[in-house]
Motif scaffolding. Structure first.
Motif, PDB file in Angstrom:
ATOM      1  N   LEU A  18      62.041  25.786  52.876  1.00  0.00           N
ATOM      2  CA  LEU A  18      60.943  26.434  52.163  1.00  0.00           C
ATOM      3  C   LEU A  18      61.489  26.998  50.869  1.00  0.00           C
ATOM      4  N   LEU A  19      60.771  26.764  49.785  1.00  0.00           N
ATOM      5  CA  LEU A  19      61.146  27.404  48.538  1.00  0.00           C
ATOM      6  C   LEU A  19      60.211  28.591  48.355  1.00  0.00           C
ATOM      7  N   GLU A  20      60.772  29.767  48.145  1.00  0.00           N
ATOM      8  CA  GLU A  20      59.922  30.924  47.890  1.00  0.00           C
ATOM      9  C   GLU A  20      59.958  31.246  46.412  1.00  0.00           C
ATOM     10  N   ILE A  21      58.775  31.292  45.817  1.00  0.00           N
ATOM     11  CA  ILE A  21      58.642  31.569  44.383  1.00  0.00           C
ATOM     12  C   ILE A  21      57.917  32.905  44.254  1.00  0.00           C
ATOM     13  N   VAL A  22      58.597  33.866  43.656  1.00  0.00           N
ATOM     14  CA  VAL A  22      58.036  35.223  43.577  1.00  0.00           C
ATOM     15  C   VAL A  22      57.685  35.545  42.137  1.00  0.00           C
ATOM     16  N   SER A  23      56.433  35.910  41.905  1.00  0.00           N
ATOM     17  CA  SER A  23      56.028  36.261  40.536  1.00  0.00           C
ATOM     18  C   SER A  23      56.135  37.768  40.324  1.00  0.00           C
ATOM     19  N   GLU A  24      56.165  38.159  39.062  1.00  0.00           N
ATOM     20  CA  GLU A  24      56.020  39.574  38.721  1.00  0.00           C
ATOM     21  C   GLU A  24      54.536  39.914  38.873  1.00  0.00           C
ATOM     22  N   PRO A  25      54.201  41.211  38.968  1.00  0.00           N
ATOM     23  CA  PRO A  25      52.778  41.574  39.142  1.00  0.00           C
ATOM     24  C   PRO A  25      51.978  41.443  37.850  1.00  0.00           C
ATOM     25  N   ASP A  26      51.894  40.219  37.327  1.00  0.00           N
ATOM     26  CA  ASP A  26      51.247  39.981  36.035  1.00  0.00           C
ATOM     27  C   ASP A  26      49.820  39.475  36.169  1.00  0.00           C
ATOM     28  N   ILE A  27      49.381  39.262  37.410  1.00  0.00           N
ATOM     29  CA  ILE A  27      48.070  38.658  37.638  1.00  0.00           C
ATOM     30  C   ILE A  27      47.032  39.766  37.754  1.00  0.00           C
ATOM     31  N   THR A  28      45.946  39.674  36.982  1.00  0.00           N
ATOM     32  CA  THR A  28      45.015  40.804  36.916  1.00  0.00           C
ATOM     33  C   THR A  28      43.576  40.442  37.311  1.00  0.00           C
ATOM     34  N   SER A  29      43.377  39.247  37.872  1.00  0.00           N
ATOM     35  CA  SER A  29      42.028  38.916  38.353  1.00  0.00           C
ATOM     36  C   SER A  29      42.136  37.860  39.441  1.00  0.00           C
ATOM     37  N   VAL A  30      41.047  37.731  40.190  1.00  0.00           N
ATOM     38  CA  VAL A  30      40.968  36.719  41.236  1.00  0.00           C
ATOM     39  C   VAL A  30      41.098  35.318  40.627  1.00  0.00           C
ATOM     40  N   GLU A  31      40.478  35.131  39.460  1.00  0.00           N
ATOM     41  CA  GLU A  31      40.527  33.817  38.797  1.00  0.00           C
ATOM     42  C   GLU A  31      41.964  33.481  38.386  1.00  0.00           C
ATOM     43  N   GLU A  32      42.685  34.481  37.890  1.00  0.00           N
ATOM     44  CA  GLU A  32      44.075  34.230  37.499  1.00  0.00           C
ATOM     45  C   GLU A  32      44.930  33.907  38.725  1.00  0.00           C
ATOM     46  N   ARG A  66      35.935  55.845  34.267  1.00  0.00           N
ATOM     47  CA  ARG A  66      37.117  55.430  35.008  1.00  0.00           C
ATOM     48  C   ARG A  66      37.277  53.934  34.838  1.00  0.00           C
ATOM     49  N   SER A  67      38.511  53.480  34.740  1.00  0.00           N
ATOM     50  CA  SER A  67      38.726  52.038  34.664  1.00  0.00           C
ATOM     51  C   SER A  67      39.685  51.638  35.787  1.00  0.00           C
ATOM     52  N   VAL A  68      39.387  50.522  36.376  1.00  0.00           N
ATOM     53  CA  VAL A  68      40.182  50.054  37.510  1.00  0.00           C
ATOM     54  C   VAL A  68      40.788  48.711  37.149  1.00  0.00           C
ATOM     55  N   ARG A  69      42.096  48.616  37.274  1.00  0.00           N
ATOM     56  CA  ARG A  69      42.764  47.361  36.938  1.00  0.00           C
ATOM     57  C   ARG A  69      43.407  46.805  38.200  1.00  0.00           C
ATOM     58  N   LEU A  70      43.112  45.554  38.491  1.00  0.00           N
ATOM     59  CA  LEU A  70      43.708  44.866  39.638  1.00  0.00           C
ATOM     60  C   LEU A  70      45.101  44.376  39.240  1.00  0.00           C
ATOM     61  N   VAL A  71      46.069  44.607  40.116  1.00  0.00           N
ATOM     62  CA  VAL A  71      47.448  44.175  39.830  1.00  0.00           C
ATOM     63  C   VAL A  71      47.938  43.339  41.016  1.00  0.00           C
ATOM     64  N   VAL A  72      48.273  42.091  40.738  1.00  0.00           N
ATOM     65  CA  VAL A  72      48.676  41.184  41.821  1.00  0.00           C
ATOM     66  C   VAL A  72      49.973  40.463  41.458  1.00  0.00           C
ATOM     67  N   GLY A  73      50.882  40.444  42.416  1.00  0.00           N
ATOM     68  CA  GLY A  73      52.064  39.588  42.307  1.00  0.00           C
ATOM     69  C   GLY A  73      51.965  38.597  43.463  1.00  0.00           C
ATOM     70  N   LEU A  74      52.471  37.404  43.271  1.00  0.00           N
ATOM     71  CA  LEU A  74      52.327  36.412  44.346  1.00  0.00           C
ATOM     72  C   LEU A  74      53.668  35.885  44.827  1.00  0.00           C
ATOM     73  N   GLU A  75      53.808  35.826  46.144  1.00  0.00           N
ATOM     74  CA  GLU A  75      54.939  35.114  46.739  1.00  0.00           C
ATOM     75  C   GLU A  75      54.357  33.825  47.288  1.00  0.00           C
ATOM     76  N   VAL A  76      54.919  32.713  46.869  1.00  0.00           N
ATOM     77  CA  VAL A  76      54.405  31.428  47.348  1.00  0.00           C
ATOM     78  C   VAL A  76      55.534  30.676  48.043  1.00  0.00           C
ATOM     79  N   HIS A  77      55.252  30.203  49.245  1.00  0.00           N
ATOM     80  CA  HIS A  77      56.216  29.392  49.990  1.00  0.00           C
ATOM     81  C   HIS A  77      55.817  27.933  49.903  1.00  0.00           C
ATOM     82  N   VAL A  78      56.738  27.102  49.495  1.00  0.00           N
ATOM     83  CA  VAL A  78      56.439  25.676  49.351  1.00  0.00           C
ATOM     84  C   VAL A  78      57.419  24.857  50.185  1.00  0.00           C
TER      85      VAL A  78
END
Ligand code: ZN
Length: 490
Positions: A155-169, A5-17
């Motif tokens: 506040l500026l909200e910057i929304v990413s696509e779910p392209d982030i696949t690790s905690v480091e990223e 089995r393989s598990v892939r983490l998928v993260v998108g980020l909303e950042v408020h600045v």
């Protein structure tokens, strides 16, 4: 069929600045931090009936600038919408935000990861007003106090696509964004003051028995440090996988759950189930006009964008022949980059300047716990450091003396020239003095001199050592070596 089995983490980020404006987004109250509660409020940000909001042009300009730097398409027509919710810290019970016509869409943020550079797609960038702050159980009382000083801050909200696949990223994405907004000067991005808040959307793609399943998406609310981003995502990835196993893989991805994060335990907890856009009943804000920026204004703004962090880093590598690591240190903040370029230009030796800034100066700053975020953070001015670089490069003093001079410059505020003069540190290049020391050394070391003449080149070290000792380290080593070698080959 495989049991792998393989598990892939998928993260998108909303950042408020928080945008760096003098006043709030829709009224002329000052944006402030740390002032007594409810001292920067007016009928508009208090949500009184019958008042009219007026858009802050500067907030709009800073927002568009950021969207441009992220490579977004800037909408020719942007509008404001009411987002309804029961907000105990926003008295009108709706937030003015942007729903279907954000400032910008479809951009990219390039980040650096251990595996190389990666482009994270940006879905949208929009402006909205911040809420106030609740102060729970003040003085142990069983109540909460509301402070509306922050209500209405842009506040500026910057929304990413779910392209982030690790905690480091995820961390790299957040730090790159902070670096970008500080380069642009659109935000102070002070983490302690809550100028940046992060909301990751997290789920797992689990592939087993030839099929891929997605766990339900969880949105984490209001993280305010890079460490919290890393720890909460790591926790959530473990929790979702455990839940997936416990529910015997029957969990269906239905809607999004909102969870909070407790920094003391490093754990997340349920806040709200299934939140959908229609719950907010967005509708166009009737009190604000549609914004249609002129093409010429947008073009001018595009021209004012500074060189961005990674472009600057690449240029430092290319133009000055610096290594990747040093170029990264020297572009970490725009102040650091400006400082380095000033030292490089004034000393005429970019590579030596880079060494002095990343080693000698950075070491002294580290010891004092200072990071380069403003000109005042540098313990010596760029022109003073350049003078020191020139003194070492021209052979006036050697490297060790240079380190000593730098510390004295920081401690006393005097220039390199003054210290070299006062301490008598300048190396001697006077031919008469050098020859005198050479004669003495040869007379005192007949053995090594004979060895050298017989071809044992390393014997020179003994003679050099004698000369440096006799001259108290002031003999210019390059000139001594030249003259000594000539003398021994006569
Ligand atoms: Zn106000």
């Amino acid at each position: 069929m495989s049991d792998e089995r393989s598990v892939r983490l998928v993260v998108g980020l909303e950042v408020h600045v928080h945008m760096k404006t003098r006043t709030k987004l829709f009224c002329s109250c000052a944006t402030s931090f740390g002032d007594p509660p409810n001292t920067h409020c007016c009928p508009v940000c208090l949500g009184m009936p019958g008042v009219l909001p007026v858009m802050n042009r500067e907030a709009y300009r800073l927002g568009v600038m950021t969207a441009m730097a992220l490579g977004c398409t800037i909408n020719e027509r942007t509008k404001w919408d009411r987002k309804h919710y029961y907000y105990p810290d926003l008295p009108k019970n709706y937030q003015i935000s942007q729903y279907d016509r954000p400032l910008g869409e479809h951009g990219l943020l390039e980040i650096e990861t251990p595996a190389g550079r990666k482009a994270v797609r940006i879905l949208r960038v929009h402006l909205e007003e911040d809420a106030g702050k609740l102060n729970h159980a003040p003085g142990g009382e069983e109540c909460s106090e509301v402070d509306l000083n922050r209500a209405g801050t842009p506040l500026l909200e910057i929304v990413s696509e779910p392209d982030i696949t690790s905690v480091e990223e995820a961390r790299a994405y957040c730090t790159s964004l902070r670096q970008l907004v500080t380069y642009l000067g659109v935000s102070e991005a002070n983490m302690q003051m809550g100028h940046m808040r992060f909301e990751p959307n997290i789920n797992l793609h689990v592939a087993e028995h030839g099929e891929t399943f997605a766990t339900p998406i969880v949105e984490l609310k209001n993280l305010n440090s890079f460490r919290a981003v890393e720890r909460s995502i790591a926790f959530e990835a473990r929790r979702q996988l455990a839940e997936w196993d416990e529910t015997h893989r029957t969990l269906k991805a239905a809607g999004k759950t909102t969870r909070g994060y407790n920094d003391d335990t490093g754990e997340t907890f349920v806040q709200r189930e299934k939140e959908e856009a229609h719950d907010y009943r967005y509708f166009p804000e009737p009190d604000l006009v549609v914004v249609t920026p002129e093409a010429s204004w947008l073009e001018e703004l595009q021209q004012t964008l500074p060189e961005l962090p990674l472009a600057k880093k690449d240029r430092f590598v290319r133009e000055f022949g610096l290594g990747e690591y040093d170029a990264g240190v020297l572009t970490a903040t725009i102040e650091m980059a400006r400082y380095f370029e000033a030292v490089a230009a004034a000393s005429g030796s970019p590579k030596a300047a880079a060494n002095w800034v990343t080693q000698g100066l950075a070491r002294e700053m580290n010891e004092r716990g200072v990071t380069a975020e403003s000109e005042a953070d540098f313990p010596v001015t760029a022109s003073h450091l350049a003078e020191l670089v020139r003194a070492v490069e021209s052979g006036t003093i050697n490297k060790q003396a240079g380190d000593k001079v730098l510390r004295a410059m920081i401690d006393t505020g005097r220039t390199a020239g003054e210290i070299i003069e006062a301490e008598g540190l300048a190396q001697t290049s006077d031919a008469g003095d050098l020859d005198r020391w050479i004669e003495e050394a040869l007379a005192a070391n007949p053995g090594p001199a004979a060895d050298y003449r017989a071809g044992k080149k390393q014997a020179l070290g003994r003679i050099m050592g004698h000369i440096m000792k006799a001259s108290k380290g002031k003999a210019n080593p390059r000139l001594v070596t030249e003259r000594l070698e000539k003398k021994l080959s006569e």
